[in-house]
Design an enzyme around this catalytic site. Structure first.
Site, PDB file in Angstrom:
ATOM      1  CG  ASP A  38      -2.300  -0.652   0.994  1.00 37.67           C
ATOM      2  OD1 ASP A  38      -2.377  -1.138  -0.305  1.00 37.67           O
ATOM      3  OD2 ASP A  38      -2.877  -0.925   2.206  1.00 37.67           O
ATOM      4  CE  LYS A  65      -7.077   0.132  -2.929  1.00 35.68           C
ATOM      5  NZ  LYS A  65      -8.067  -0.530  -1.811  1.00 35.68           N
ATOM      6  CG  MET A 172      -8.854   6.995   5.412  1.00 34.07           C
ATOM      7  SD  MET A 172      -9.504   5.650   4.748  1.00 34.07           S
ATOM      8  CE  MET A 172     -10.545   5.002   6.080  1.00 34.07           C
TER       9      MET A 172
END
Length: 272
Positions: A38, A65, A172
């Site tokens: 990641d 991502k 997030m």
């Protein structure tokens, strides 16, 4: 698909500091033929290990991502893991934080197992706990907070109950900070509830912004707060050394551990 002879390890990389990678996770990386990594946490750990002289011989496949942009869709990642293991290779799926905390780890495990691939999960240290600690914020503290909830800024958070003594951690959550602050302020917490935003925890750009549910969105906009960041909401923020004087108002000397539950919240210190 033929029976797999390889294996997949779902490894939690932690918040990005190689010192917080578990020993079991490091051993898996050392044995790996391929590392499927990641962006958040994982790449920082690999770079940190290299800087410390740790030599990993595995091929690294970047499937990181970015907010709002998934270069490699999750279905493709699942298929890649099964394919690589099916070729007889030892595969580490290196994920930021912990694989099972907003990491889609169980989806990857289920897909691989359905394809006949052996999978082992290696827990990691989640940023939900470790990053607030960098800012001196305990998520629980006797007499201040006895519970905490971890959610994402993308979730509907209206159902998170409690007052300032129930800590809320948002992952997030930068893009939806203004909406989240207003939503949480409508409950028992109120507009005066303290908030901390910890950017780039354990990274070179680490920075802490402290305010209240009424002010934090404007403060974050003024300071240009960016992801990755962890948002902490609740009275525990008052314990942070980054809290300004007007928020660092808890008088812990008043706490009586033998008092009835109704008397467990410390008084605010008198204003000077």
């Amino acid at each position: 698909m033929t029976a797999a002879t390889g294996k997949v390890w779902l490894v939690g990389a932690g918040p990005g500091d190689p010192g917080l990678l578990t020993v079991r996770g490091l051993r898996a990386l050392e044995r790996a033929d391929v590392i499927v990594a990641d962006r958040l946490g994982a790449r920082a750990v690999l770079d940190g290990l290299a800087a410390e002289g740790v030599i990993l011989t595995a091929e690294v496949v970047d499937v990181g991502k970015l907010p709002g942009h998934h270069a490699v869709p999750q279905d493709n990642i699942n298929a890649l893991l099964a394919q690589l293991a099916g070729e007889g290779r030892s595969v580490v799926r290196l994920k930021g934080g912990d694989p099972y905390i907003f990491g889609r780890g169980l989806e990857e495990l289920a897909f691989c197992q359905a394809a006949g691939v052996e999978v082992e999960v290696v827990a990691g240290i989640t940023s939900a706990i470790s990053v607030p600690a960098v800012a001196g914020i305990p998520l629980t503290h006797r007499g201040v907070a006895t519970a905490f909830t971890v959610a994402t800024g993308h979730d509907q958070i209206r159902e998170i109950g409690g007052g300032a003594d129930h800590t809320v951690v948002l992952l997030m959550g930068v893009g939806t900070l203004a909406h989240s602050a207003l939503t949480l302020a409508r409950g028992e917490r109120g507009l005066d509830c303290p908030v901390a935003v910890v950017e780039d925890g354990f990274g070179a750009g680490q920075r802490v912004t402290v305010g209240t549910l009424a002010t934090i969105a404007a403060q974050a906009a003024e300071r240009g707060v960016r992801s990755p960041a962890v948002v902490v909401v609740g009275d525990v923020v008052r314990l942070s050394p980054y809290a300004p004087a007007e928020l660092a108002t808890l008088d812990l000397s008043s706490f009586d551990p033998l008092a009835a539950p109704g008397g467990r919240t410390p008084r605010k210190a008198p204003s000077l």
